[in-house]
Design a protein around this motif. Structure first.
Motif: not given
Length: 62
Positions: A4, A29, A32
């Protein structure tokens, strides 16, 4: 499996700053759009990483 992207360094000397940093990272996150990694793929990836680490430790390397 790709690593990541790292988040930008932030001031974490206070608990409030660290809390804000963690919340921002978690939200990034969640937001995403990249597809998730299937469990089986993650298991294989980390099994290889563990095997490599154990090999290096057995050779006396870090």
């Amino acid at each position: 499996m790709q690593k990541p992207e790292q988040t930008a360094p932030v001031e974490t000397s206070s608990s409030e700053a660290y809390d804000a940093y963690v919340r921002q990272a978690v939200q990034a996150a969640i937001d995403d759009p990249a597809p998730g990694v299937p469990h089986e793929v993650a298991e294989i990836y980390f099994a290889k990483k563990r095997a490599e680490l154990r090999r290096r430790l057995a050779e006396g390397k870090r």
